[in-house]
Design an enzyme around this catalytic site. Structure first.
Site, PDB file in Angstrom:
ATOM      1  N   CYS A  72      12.122   8.088  13.166  1.00  0.00           N
ATOM      2  CA  CYS A  72      11.450   7.440  14.291  1.00  0.00           C
ATOM      3  C   CYS A  72      12.407   7.250  15.460  1.00  0.00           C
ATOM      4  O   CYS A  72      11.958   7.015  16.586  1.00  0.00           O
ATOM      5  CB  CYS A  72      10.847   6.107  13.860  1.00  0.00           C
ATOM      6  SG  CYS A  72      11.999   5.066  12.944  1.00  0.00           S
TER       7      CYS A  72
ATOM      8  N   GLY B 152      -2.567   5.536  13.620  1.00  0.00           N
ATOM      9  CA  GLY B 152      -2.852   4.748  12.433  1.00  0.00           C
ATOM     10  C   GLY B 152      -2.476   3.293  12.615  1.00  0.00           C
ATOM     11  O   GLY B 152      -3.221   2.384  12.213  1.00  0.00           O
ATOM     12  N   GLY B 153      -1.319   3.047  13.215  1.00  0.00           N
ATOM     13  CA  GLY B 153      -0.879   1.676  13.437  1.00  0.00           C
ATOM     14  C   GLY B 153      -1.777   0.927  14.393  1.00  0.00           C
ATOM     15  O   GLY B 153      -2.094  -0.251  14.181  1.00  0.00           O
TER      16      GLY B 153
ATOM     17  N   GLY C 278       4.716   3.804  10.807  1.00  0.00           N
ATOM     18  CA  GLY C 278       3.915   5.017  10.772  1.00  0.00           C
ATOM     19  C   GLY C 278       3.525   5.476  12.149  1.00  0.00           C
ATOM     20  O   GLY C 278       4.205   5.175  13.145  1.00  0.00           O
ATOM     21  N   SER C 279       2.406   6.173  12.224  1.00  0.00           N
ATOM     22  CA  SER C 279       1.982   6.795  13.476  1.00  0.00           C
ATOM     23  C   SER C 279       1.369   5.787  14.431  1.00  0.00           C
ATOM     24  O   SER C 279       0.880   4.723  14.026  1.00  0.00           O
ATOM     25  CB  SER C 279       0.958   7.892  13.183  1.00  0.00           C
ATOM     26  OG  SER C 279      -0.266   7.317  12.719  1.00  0.00           O
TER      27      SER C 279
ATOM     28  N   GLU D 218       5.296  11.448  21.082  1.00  0.00           N
ATOM     29  CA  GLU D 218       6.265  11.846  20.060  1.00  0.00           C
ATOM     30  C   GLU D 218       5.805  13.095  19.315  1.00  0.00           C
ATOM     31  O   GLU D 218       4.649  13.206  18.913  1.00  0.00           O
ATOM     32  CB  GLU D 218       6.450  10.705  19.060  1.00  0.00           C
ATOM     33  CG  GLU D 218       7.444  11.007  17.960  1.00  0.00           C
ATOM     34  CD  GLU D 218       7.519   9.897  16.924  1.00  0.00           C
ATOM     35  OE1 GLU D 218       8.581   9.771  16.285  1.00  0.00           O
ATOM     36  OE2 GLU D 218       6.520   9.171  16.742  1.00  0.00           O
TER      37      GLU D 218
ATOM     38  N   LYS E  90       0.873  -1.166   0.000  1.00  0.00           N
ATOM     39  CA  LYS E  90       0.000   0.000   0.000  1.00  0.00           C
ATOM     40  C   LYS E  90       0.916   1.223   0.000  1.00  0.00           C
ATOM     41  O   LYS E  90       1.560   1.538   1.007  1.00  0.00           O
ATOM     42  CB  LYS E  90      -0.894  -0.014   1.234  1.00  0.00           C
ATOM     43  CG  LYS E  90      -1.693   1.268   1.484  1.00  0.00           C
ATOM     44  CD  LYS E  90      -2.731   1.520   0.415  1.00  0.00           C
ATOM     45  CE  LYS E  90      -3.652   2.669   0.845  1.00  0.00           C
ATOM     46  NZ  LYS E  90      -2.929   3.953   1.014  1.00  0.00           N
TER      47      LYS E  90
ATOM     48  N   GLU F 292       5.791  -0.648  13.488  1.00  0.00           N
ATOM     49  CA  GLU F 292       6.836   0.164  14.115  1.00  0.00           C
ATOM     50  C   GLU F 292       6.276   1.568  14.194  1.00  0.00           C
ATOM     51  O   GLU F 292       6.046   2.216  13.168  1.00  0.00           O
ATOM     52  CB  GLU F 292       8.115   0.078  13.277  1.00  0.00           C
ATOM     53  CG  GLU F 292       9.323   0.693  13.952  1.00  0.00           C
ATOM     54  CD  GLU F 292       9.459   2.148  13.593  1.00  0.00           C
ATOM     55  OE1 GLU F 292       9.074   2.996  14.437  1.00  0.00           O
ATOM     56  OE2 GLU F 292       9.928   2.448  12.500  1.00  0.00           O
TER      57      GLU F 292
END
Length: 504
Positions: free
Chosen positions: A300, A243-244, A239-240, A389, A182, A263
């Site tokens: 990250c 969202g994760g 990603g965030s 973060e 994606k 992650e």
């Protein structure tokens, strides 16, 4: 080589367009239109991946390794075009893109070498004991086998190394698993040209075309459909946290739950011990500023928090950090959305009475200027939001009264990708007390360094306890990451005719 995107999806060897379009948002140059992904395309890509699995997973290891090398070759053959469009779409400097391209091809070749050696199969054999009493023991062999089609979500901050043909894709393909990517809407042109490289390697090596597909853009329903598709057996995501976590929950709620290897980033605290601070507080401040602003802080592993003991050395450290940050001008961020989120993070710090600005700047548009704040251990532990973060060049100094309070603060941190100690020989006893805490909090513990460099080697762990990642036993960097897409199978009393070629 120049490159003009055609804006289509790659589904099982065919470039397919859709009526709905979106545009990329380059920092410079003309925007391009791209087809929007659909749930139907997800279904077609997953079905093709499942069909490809039977032949691709059965390929000899050497053939899969040759395929990985071919992908690396095809990426390098497009080097200038990849750098050009990647820099235009993301605003990252050309040198950074060139380095990231080298990392991308390097990890593909690393996995090729890794699977040629065969150690990852973890073969185990317990010989038959026909004369054992009271019952004989059969022969049992164990080997790691590929799990099936894998979904990979491209990352915004690494358009090459953590995206289309990045670490997750390389690990899955090395394991024998087809991949459905994606693509991230922040850099669809970069995704497309890398997908063209994979497509060319498939043709060169005679690989089933369903082994790799790329779906661009799309709303949340496309990502949801991908992780919920019954033919997908694992998901790789960078990603965030928000969202994760949403995708992780969808994976867990499936009729057949599957592993979600997310992650999700962290604040990567640094603990600066007293003797190191006395010897080189100024140097440490300058080093932190450099790490904090590298790539506009869009890593990250960006070390967002520095823990120091109150006193003159802490004052010197803060002053040196500020002086170095003042030399850094506004930097372009990856997307308008990331820039907006950075400003929101700064506002969160500005709104806290217990947080004191050391250096407060104004950022606008798609750029970010560095910011520096400080607070106390008590205030930090009482306000969870200070530990969230901020994706960008923003640092927080947390002052503690003594080492006991530093220990208490360390215990209060959530899971992290990294934790760092800066120390001298005279700090060893304090470091020995901190180490057991930090190794429970982070996937990588550093001494006298900065965590923004992640080596792609056998020993690397890029992961950590939640919320840094969704699986504390996994890594998304290094050869150990292949284990995410394998499962052990035991074979009992199989004749040699069936065992022949297994894992070769």
């Amino acid at each position: 080589m120049s490159f003009t995107p055609h804006g289509k999806h790659l589904i099982a060897g065919s470039w397919i367009g859709t009526d709905a379009q979106f545009q990329n948002e380059p920092v410079r140059g003309a925007a391009h239109s791209f087809s929007v992904g659909t749930v139907d395309l997800v279904d077609r890509a997953c079905a093709a991946a499942e069909d490809a699995f039977w032949s691709y997973s059965a390929l000899p290891r050497g053939a899969r390794a040759d395929f990985l090398d071919a992908i690396a070759d095809e990426i390098e053959s497009r080097a200038e075009a990849i750098t050009e469009i990647g820099s235009a779409e993301t605003g990252l400097p050309e040198a950074r893109l060139e380095g990231e391209r080298g990392r991308t091809t390097g990890q593909l070749r690393l996995f090729a070498d890794h699977i040629r050696k065969g150690d990852y199969l973890d073969r185990r054999v317990d010989a038959a004991l026909p004369d054992r009493k009271p019952a004989p023991r059969p022969e049992i062999r164990m080997i790691q086998r590929p799990i099936g089609p894998v979904a990979v979500f491209g990352a915004s901050n690494f358009p090459l190394a953590f995206s289309t043909a990045g670490g997750d894709t390389a690990a899955a393909l090395a394991a024998g698993c087809p991949v459905v990517v994606k693509g991230h809407s922040a850099h669809p042109g970069t995704a497309e040209i890398v997908a063209e490289a994979v497509h060319a390697a498939i043709g060169r090596c005679g690989i089933h075309p369903g082994t790799f597909s790329l779906i661009q853009g799309g709303r949340r329903d496309v990502g949801a459909a991908l992780v919920q598709h019954p033919l997908i057996k694992a998901v790789g995501f960078t990603g965030s946290l928000a969202g994760g976590r949403a995708l992780f929950d969808l994976c867990a709620a499936r009729p057949e739950p599957i592993p979600f290897f997310g992650e999700l980033g962290s604040v990567n605290p640094m603990f600066l011990l007293p003797h190191a601070m006395a010897a080189r507080a100024d140097e440490l401040g300058r080093g932190w500023a450099g790490s904090l602003t590298m790539g506009a802080g869009q890593f990250c592993t960006n070390p967002g928090i520095a823990v120091v003991t109150e006193g003159a050395d802490a004052d010197r450290f803060v002053a040196a950090t500020r002086a170095a940050l003042e030399q850094v001008g506004p930097q372009a961020m990856l997307t308008e959305g990331i820039a907006s989120a950075y400003r929101a993070g700064q506002q969160r710090f500005e709104s806290r009475n217990a947080v004191t600005p050391v250096m407060s700047t104004h950022s606008e548009g798609r750029t970010a200027s560095p910011n520096l704040y400080q607070t106390t251990a008590d205030a930090y532990l009482q306000d969870h939001a200070l530990g969230e973060e901020v994706f960008g060049p923003l640092g927080l100094v947390v002052r503690v009264r003594d080492f006991s309070e530093m220990e208490r603060l360390a215990r209060g941190f959530e899971g992290q990708l990294t934790a760092t100690m800066h120390l001298d020989d005279a700090d060893i006893e304090d470091a020995r007390r901190l180490l057991p805490i930090l190794e429970r909090k982070a996937g990588r513990v550093l001494v006298n360094g900065f965590p923004t460099g992640v080596e792609v080697v056998d020993s690397m762990v890029h992961g950590g306890p939640y919320p840094a990642s969704t699986n504390f036993g996994a890594t998304s960097v290094g050869t150990l990451s292949i284990r995410r897409f394998l499962r052990p199978v035991a074979y009992q009393n199989l004749p040699e005719a069936l065992l022949a070629g297994l894992g070769d």
